[in-house]
Scaffold this motif. Structure first.
Motif, PDB file in Angstrom:
ATOM      1  N   TRP A  30      41.935  71.092  71.087  1.00  0.00           N
ATOM      2  CA  TRP A  30      42.539  71.338  69.783  1.00  0.00           C
ATOM      3  C   TRP A  30      41.496  71.888  68.807  1.00  0.00           C
ATOM      4  O   TRP A  30      41.838  72.622  67.865  1.00  0.00           O
ATOM      5  N   ARG A  31      40.230  71.568  69.005  1.00  0.00           N
ATOM      6  CA  ARG A  31      39.162  72.066  68.129  1.00  0.00           C
ATOM      7  C   ARG A  31      39.062  73.594  68.171  1.00  0.00           C
ATOM      8  O   ARG A  31      38.531  74.202  67.240  1.00  0.00           O
ATOM      9  N   ASP A  32      39.560  74.184  69.262  1.00  0.00           N
ATOM     10  CA  ASP A  32      39.510  75.636  69.409  1.00  0.00           C
ATOM     11  C   ASP A  32      40.802  76.301  68.966  1.00  0.00           C
ATOM     12  O   ASP A  32      41.025  77.477  69.236  1.00  0.00           O
ATOM     13  N   GLY A  33      41.656  75.554  68.286  1.00  0.00           N
ATOM     14  CA  GLY A  33      42.888  76.126  67.767  1.00  0.00           C
ATOM     15  C   GLY A  33      42.602  77.159  66.691  1.00  0.00           C
ATOM     16  O   GLY A  33      41.520  77.200  66.099  1.00  0.00           O
ATOM     17  N   ILE A  34      43.569  78.002  66.421  1.00  0.00           N
ATOM     18  CA  ILE A  34      43.404  79.066  65.422  1.00  0.00           C
ATOM     19  C   ILE A  34      43.211  78.454  64.030  1.00  0.00           C
ATOM     20  O   ILE A  34      44.033  77.651  63.579  1.00  0.00           O
ATOM     21  N   GLY A  35      42.135  78.817  63.371  1.00  0.00           N
ATOM     22  CA  GLY A  35      41.904  78.390  61.996  1.00  0.00           C
ATOM     23  C   GLY A  35      41.476  76.946  61.825  1.00  0.00           C
ATOM     24  O   GLY A  35      41.570  76.409  60.712  1.00  0.00           O
ATOM     25  N   VAL A  36      40.990  76.303  62.882  1.00  0.00           N
ATOM     26  CA  VAL A  36      40.511  74.920  62.756  1.00  0.00           C
ATOM     27  C   VAL A  36      39.087  74.963  62.219  1.00  0.00           C
ATOM     28  O   VAL A  36      38.117  75.097  62.977  1.00  0.00           O
ATOM     29  N   ASP A  37      38.957  74.872  60.898  1.00  0.00           N
ATOM     30  CA  ASP A  37      37.638  74.893  60.264  1.00  0.00           C
ATOM     31  C   ASP A  37      37.084  73.471  60.208  1.00  0.00           C
ATOM     32  O   ASP A  37      37.667  72.528  60.765  1.00  0.00           O
ATOM     33  N   ALA A  38      35.955  73.305  59.555  1.00  0.00           N
ATOM     34  CA  ALA A  38      35.279  72.005  59.551  1.00  0.00           C
ATOM     35  C   ALA A  38      36.144  70.912  58.927  1.00  0.00           C
ATOM     36  O   ALA A  38      36.207  69.782  59.442  1.00  0.00           O
ATOM     37  N   ALA A  39      36.819  71.237  57.813  1.00  0.00           N
ATOM     38  CA  ALA A  39      37.651  70.225  57.149  1.00  0.00           C
ATOM     39  C   ALA A  39      38.829  69.819  58.040  1.00  0.00           C
ATOM     40  O   ALA A  39      39.142  68.625  58.165  1.00  0.00           O
ATOM     41  N   LYS A  40      39.477  70.808  58.634  1.00  0.00           N
ATOM     42  CA  LYS A  40      40.610  70.489  59.514  1.00  0.00           C
ATOM     43  C   LYS A  40      40.130  69.729  60.746  1.00  0.00           C
ATOM     44  O   LYS A  40      40.821  68.822  61.230  1.00  0.00           O
ATOM     45  N   ALA A  41      38.960  70.089  61.259  1.00  0.00           N
ATOM     46  CA  ALA A  41      38.437  69.406  62.438  1.00  0.00           C
ATOM     47  C   ALA A  41      38.222  67.921  62.146  1.00  0.00           C
ATOM     48  O   ALA A  41      38.496  67.063  63.002  1.00  0.00           O
ATOM     49  N   ARG A  42      37.737  67.608  60.957  1.00  0.00           N
ATOM     50  CA  ARG A  42      37.552  66.196  60.595  1.00  0.00           C
ATOM     51  C   ARG A  42      38.893  65.477  60.516  1.00  0.00           C
ATOM     52  O   ARG A  42      39.053  64.378  61.041  1.00  0.00           O
ATOM     53  N   LEU A  43      39.864  66.108  59.869  1.00  0.00           N
ATOM     54  CA  LEU A  43      41.185  65.500  59.718  1.00  0.00           C
ATOM     55  C   LEU A  43      41.881  65.361  61.070  1.00  0.00           C
ATOM     56  O   LEU A  43      42.408  64.289  61.404  1.00  0.00           O
ATOM     57  N   PHE A  44      41.879  66.426  61.847  1.00  0.00           N
ATOM     58  CA  PHE A  44      42.524  66.387  63.162  1.00  0.00           C
ATOM     59  C   PHE A  44      41.817  65.382  64.078  1.00  0.00           C
ATOM     60  O   PHE A  44      42.459  64.720  64.888  1.00  0.00           O
ATOM     61  N   GLY A  45      40.478  65.286  63.928  1.00  0.00           N
ATOM     62  CA  GLY A  45      39.721  64.351  64.750  1.00  0.00           C
ATOM     63  C   GLY A  45      40.103  62.912  64.444  1.00  0.00           C
ATOM     64  O   GLY A  45      40.275  62.088  65.354  1.00  0.00           O
ATOM     65  N   ARG A  46      40.222  62.581  63.159  1.00  0.00           N
ATOM     66  CA  ARG A  46      40.642  61.226  62.770  1.00  0.00           C
ATOM     67  C   ARG A  46      42.034  60.944  63.304  1.00  0.00           C
ATOM     68  O   ARG A  46      42.319  59.840  63.787  1.00  0.00           O
ATOM     69  N   THR A  47      42.896  61.946  63.241  1.00  0.00           N
ATOM     70  CA  THR A  47      44.264  61.765  63.715  1.00  0.00           C
ATOM     71  C   THR A  47      44.291  61.556  65.222  1.00  0.00           C
ATOM     72  O   THR A  47      44.972  60.655  65.726  1.00  0.00           O
ATOM     73  N   ALA A  48      43.539  62.380  65.939  1.00  0.00           N
ATOM     74  CA  ALA A  48      43.487  62.246  67.396  1.00  0.00           C
ATOM     75  C   ALA A  48      42.935  60.880  67.807  1.00  0.00           C
ATOM     76  O   ALA A  48      43.429  60.260  68.762  1.00  0.00           O
TER      77      ALA A  48
END
Length: 335
Positions: free
Chosen positions: A180-198
């Protein structure tokens, strides 16, 4: 020979088209059939049409995604589902040699591809803008019957399919659809949010467990594109991703790509209403459906990133990743 994956998208489409056209010779089909691509995802799917009106669906499997045994396992399950009256599913057509799975090569392919032909199924794909309450109730009923079948069916000894758990979906080491980290437009802020969610999804799934009553053989991809509404009948197609996963994951996949839409919650309620007509649904299992919706959403962010050349990925793109932000925030606040 140039690596197929290194070719341009148009070059790949041309090779796949020629492979599909060549594959028709492996079957007892009329000589004048037309071959038209209708979908490119994990596999390339074509509509084969004869002048007399008969139609078939031909699927060229992606190299390396499924073994011949895995494809045969898929066909075994969908055939038993149909023959036992659980749900209408595609009818595979054997080749001239009597085999349901053909191998078809091309000079530009490193090795032949697996090919499967099925009879054409009538019906129409439901759209998210339609009144879907009743179809989703019917889908809930169908899914419950499929789950009962999966628990009771004596699988062939050679049966083999992917396992869709946290590690193969959102894990870092072996995700089947990419990270998911390689998804389109996953920048640093989204990576932190998505990481917490995952991480939260992973913890909750660990607590939920993989008991026999919660984890088993499922379709894994009951999204709208894989359903056909034919009158009052719901048909299920495209079992390519079927495998072993959580039963409640099948509650999340019907709203794939539309998890953010306002009607999503009502559609899930319709699904659970239908499901309970056939099979008991413990409240603890229903309460965890939001986790499976989140699991699916992040998995699709990964899929779009790893399948950026497909029309579906192009149609979703960056807005889908951005739309995931609000869903993650809501999920984190809920749990």
């Amino acid at each position: 020979m140039m690596d197929f994956d290194a070719l341009t998208h148009d070059q790949q489409l041309g090779i796949l088209q020629e492979t599909a056209e060549a594959a028709t010779a492996n079957y007892d089909l009329p000589a004048d059939v037309s071959v038209e691509m209708i979908n490119l995802s994990e596999n390339a799917t074509y509509k084969i049409a004869a002048r007399d009106g008969r139609r078939w669906a031909l699927r060229i499997h992606r190299d390396g995604y499924h073994s011949r045994t895995a494809i045969q396992s898929e066909l075994a399950w969908l055939t038993d589902l149909r023959q036992t009256g659980i749900v209408p599913t595609p009818v595979p057509v054997a080749g001239k040699d009597g085999e349901q799975i053909q191998r078809v090569g091309h000079p530009r392919l490193a090795q032949p591809r697996h090919v499967v032909l099925s009879q054409w199924e009538t019906g129409s794909e439901p759209g998210i803008g339609e009144a879907l309450g009743e179809p989703f109730e019917l889908l809930g009923e169908v899914t419950a019957r499929m789950h009962i079948h999966a628990r009771q069916w004596k699988r062939p000894s050679w049966f083999s399919r992917h396992v869709w758990d946290f590690e193969t979906s959102l894990g870092e080491e072996r995700p089947l659809w990419g990270r998911w980290r390689d998804g389109i437009g996953v920048d640093a802020a989204k990576a932190r949010l998505f990481g917490r969610t995952a991480e939260l999804v992973g913890r909750r799934l660990t607590a939920f467990g993989k008991g026999h009553d919660r984890f088993g053989l499922i379709h894994c991809d009951l999204r709208l594109a894989n359903l056909l509404i034919d009158g009052k009948t719901v048909k299920v197609i495209d079992f390519d991703d079927c495998g072993f996963g959580w039963y409640m994951y099948d509650a999340a996949t019907p709203i794939s790509f539309y998890e953010h839409e306002p009607q999503a919650a009502d559609l899930i309620r319709s699904w659970t209403t239908g499901y309970r007509r056939v099979l008991d649904l413990p409240s603890a299992d229903e309460d965890e459906i939001p986790t499976f919706v989140m699991l699916r959403r992040l998995l699709l962010v990964a899929w779009i990133g790893s399948h950026a050349e497909t029309d579906l990925a192009k149609s979703m793109g960056l807005p889908y990743t951005e739309g995931t932000v609000g869903l993650c925030e809501a999920y984190l606040s809920k749990f």
